[in-house]
Scaffold this motif. Structure first.
Motif, PDB file in Angstrom:
ATOM      1  N   GLN A 181     -10.160 -31.943 -35.286  1.00  0.00           N
ATOM      2  CA  GLN A 181     -11.318 -31.046 -35.425  1.00  0.00           C
ATOM      3  C   GLN A 181     -12.101 -31.341 -36.695  1.00  0.00           C
ATOM      4  N   MET A 182     -11.411 -31.716 -37.763  1.00  0.00           N
ATOM      5  CA  MET A 182     -12.119 -32.030 -39.013  1.00  0.00           C
ATOM      6  C   MET A 182     -12.827 -33.381 -38.925  1.00  0.00           C
ATOM      7  N   GLU A 183     -12.175 -34.362 -38.297  1.00  0.00           N
ATOM      8  CA  GLU A 183     -12.763 -35.704 -38.212  1.00  0.00           C
ATOM      9  C   GLU A 183     -13.985 -35.735 -37.306  1.00  0.00           C
ATOM     10  N   PHE A 184     -13.877 -35.066 -36.144  1.00  0.00           N
ATOM     11  CA  PHE A 184     -14.970 -35.121 -35.168  1.00  0.00           C
ATOM     12  C   PHE A 184     -15.899 -33.909 -35.241  1.00  0.00           C
ATOM     13  N   LYS A 185     -15.670 -33.034 -36.226  1.00  0.00           N
ATOM     14  CA  LYS A 185     -16.534 -31.871 -36.436  1.00  0.00           C
ATOM     15  C   LYS A 185     -16.695 -31.072 -35.145  1.00  0.00           C
ATOM     16  N   CYS A 186     -15.546 -30.674 -34.595  1.00  0.00           N
ATOM     17  CA  CYS A 186     -15.544 -29.959 -33.324  1.00  0.00           C
ATOM     18  C   CYS A 186     -14.545 -28.811 -33.406  1.00  0.00           C
ATOM     19  N   CYS A 187     -14.546 -27.968 -32.388  1.00  0.00           N
ATOM     20  CA  CYS A 187     -13.635 -26.817 -32.383  1.00  0.00           C
ATOM     21  C   CYS A 187     -13.266 -26.475 -30.949  1.00  0.00           C
ATOM     22  N   GLY A 188     -11.964 -26.430 -30.655  1.00  0.00           N
ATOM     23  CA  GLY A 188     -11.499 -26.085 -29.324  1.00  0.00           C
ATOM     24  C   GLY A 188     -11.740 -27.183 -28.305  1.00  0.00           C
ATOM     25  N   ASN A 189     -11.576 -26.824 -27.054  1.00  0.00           N
ATOM     26  CA  ASN A 189     -11.793 -27.773 -25.959  1.00  0.00           C
ATOM     27  C   ASN A 189     -13.279 -27.856 -25.612  1.00  0.00           C
ATOM     28  N   ASN A 190     -13.824 -26.721 -25.153  1.00  0.00           N
ATOM     29  CA  ASN A 190     -15.258 -26.658 -24.848  1.00  0.00           C
ATOM     30  C   ASN A 190     -16.056 -25.976 -25.952  1.00  0.00           C
ATOM     31  N   GLY A 191     -15.378 -25.280 -26.853  1.00  0.00           N
ATOM     32  CA  GLY A 191     -16.032 -24.572 -27.942  1.00  0.00           C
ATOM     33  C   GLY A 191     -15.028 -23.695 -28.668  1.00  0.00           C
ATOM     34  N   PHE A 192     -15.467 -23.032 -29.749  1.00  0.00           N
ATOM     35  CA  PHE A 192     -14.548 -22.242 -30.581  1.00  0.00           C
ATOM     36  C   PHE A 192     -13.948 -21.052 -29.840  1.00  0.00           C
ATOM     37  N   ARG A 193     -14.616 -20.560 -28.787  1.00  0.00           N
ATOM     38  CA  ARG A 193     -14.104 -19.407 -28.036  1.00  0.00           C
ATOM     39  C   ARG A 193     -12.800 -19.727 -27.288  1.00  0.00           C
ATOM     40  N   ASP A 194     -12.492 -21.011 -27.111  1.00  0.00           N
ATOM     41  CA  ASP A 194     -11.237 -21.371 -26.439  1.00  0.00           C
ATOM     42  C   ASP A 194     -10.028 -20.875 -27.216  1.00  0.00           C
ATOM     43  N   TRP A 195     -10.170 -20.760 -28.540  1.00  0.00           N
ATOM     44  CA  TRP A 195      -9.046 -20.298 -29.361  1.00  0.00           C
ATOM     45  C   TRP A 195      -8.771 -18.804 -29.161  1.00  0.00           C
ATOM     46  N   PHE A 196      -9.762 -18.061 -28.633  1.00  0.00           N
ATOM     47  CA  PHE A 196      -9.571 -16.634 -28.378  1.00  0.00           C
ATOM     48  C   PHE A 196      -8.606 -16.397 -27.215  1.00  0.00           C
ATOM     49  N   GLU A 197      -8.413 -17.399 -26.358  1.00  0.00           N
ATOM     50  CA  GLU A 197      -7.666 -17.231 -25.116  1.00  0.00           C
ATOM     51  C   GLU A 197      -6.204 -17.667 -25.225  1.00  0.00           C
TER      52      GLU A 197
END
Length: 350
Positions: free
Chosen positions: A160-176
């Motif tokens: 996530q730090m290297e590719f500047k991304c969060c979760g699978n499709n977006g940060f809301r994936d971590w809510f689930e």
């Protein structure tokens, strides 16, 4: 009428042989580059193998490695043929092998073309592989004590730090998913108990994300927890506030990264394919021009070279006829064997 029929004298034959010799050795270098690209892509895919669902994505790098090896072997062999063809006397020993080589080279060129296409078409397969792999990997983010999975937290954080991304499709994936391990939860706390009881599966779900989702370029301190709670933060609106988390999902980021690599490799392999095709055509012209020399003792005499002895239409028809005749011969052999067996059986009975 022959296809691409060209008249040659000794000077033209020598120039063609020298040009093909240079082109073959250039293709050997190109083969080394293709081999290196396949090796590089294989290493890059292995780096992310923990967040990939299967090994189908390794088909492209394995194919590139094979194309590179075959290109080096085929073109080194063709370079030797072209070098010896400068002297018609030396070329005699290669005559029985040239036709077989040209047929093998045709199959190699077809294979190279399909490998180039696969470089462009593997995006869909890679997307599903990444989607499922990231989903499974995120589930094990909290299992730092599970054998074989204790590295997953570090892997996803670095990703996530290297590719500047969060979760699978977006940060809301971590809510689930429950990404916080039970060992760090205070089960005597009413808030923790309520959250676990409110979930059917008994998981501790929060509207928060790991620290690696935070964008360090944001001027505001990272809002990592209670992302969707407006009252938990000063001057904050969940619907309109520009979050200081990475909005892009890691699937999209990885797909763009690997897709860009494979598209570039596909373009280069197409260039190699065109180059190999031109070498094969040139070698065919050289082969037929040397074979059609009327007087072998006079190497300076003129000759004719062609790619196909007949036109494309006639060549296609003759190929079909040959295939049909081969099929009929097989049928005749099979029926003859059947009649022979029947005759033998009758003789045995009588």
């Amino acid at each position: 009428m022959a296809l691409l029929k060209v008249k040659f004298n000794q000077k033209k034959r020598v120039k063609l042989a020298q040009g093909l010799w240079l082109m073959n050795w250039f293709s050997v270098f190109a083969g080394i580059v293709v081999f290196s690209m396949g090796l590089f892509l294989k290493i890059e895919l292995r780096k992310r193998s923990d967040v990939m669902d299967n090994s189908e994505s390794h088909f492209v790098p394995n194919s590139l490695i094979l194309v590179g090896i075959l290109a080096c072997a085929f073109n080194a062999f063709a370079g030797k043929i072209c070098y010896d063809s400068l002297d018609p006397a030396k070329f005699v020993k290669w005559k029985p092998l040239v036709k077989v080589y040209l047929l093998s080279c045709s199959l190699f060129i077809i294979f190279t073309f399909f490998v180039a296409l696969f470089c462009f078409l593997m995006r869909g397969s890679l997307e599903s592989t990444l989607a499922q792999g990231l989903k499974n990997g995120m589930k094990f983010y909290r299992d730092t004590d599970t054998p074989g999975r204790c590295f997953m937290k570090k892997t996803i954080d670095l990703l996530q730090m290297e590719f500047k991304c969060c979760g699978n499709n977006g940060f809301r994936d971590w809510f689930e998913i429950q990404w916080i391990s039970n060992r760090y939860l205070d089960f005597s706390s009413k808030e923790v108990k309520d959250r676990i009881k409110s979930n059917v599966d008994g998981r501790y779900l929060v509207d928060g994300v790991p620290f690696s989702c935070c964008n360090p370029s944001s001027p505001r301190p990272c809002i990592q927890y209670q992302v969707s709670n407006n009252s938990a933060h000063y001057s904050y609106d969940y619907q309109t506030e520009e979050l200081n988390l990475w909005n892009r999902g890691c699937r999209e980021a990885l797909l763009k990264y690997y897709g860009g690599i494979m598209n570039s490799m596909g373009v280069f392999v197409l260039f190699v394919w065109l180059f190999e095709l031109s070498i094969m055509i040139g070698l065919r012209l050289l082969h037929t021009s040397l074979e059609s020399i009327t007087n072998p003792e006079d190497p300076e005499c003129e000759s004719e070279g062609w790619v196909l002895e007949k036109s494309l239409k006639d060549t296609f028809k003759s190929t079909l006829e040959n295939l049909k005749s081969m099929g009929k011969l097989n049928q005749v052999d099979a029926s003859a064997e059947g009649e022979g067996a029947k005759t033998q059986a009758v003789t045995t009975v009588s």
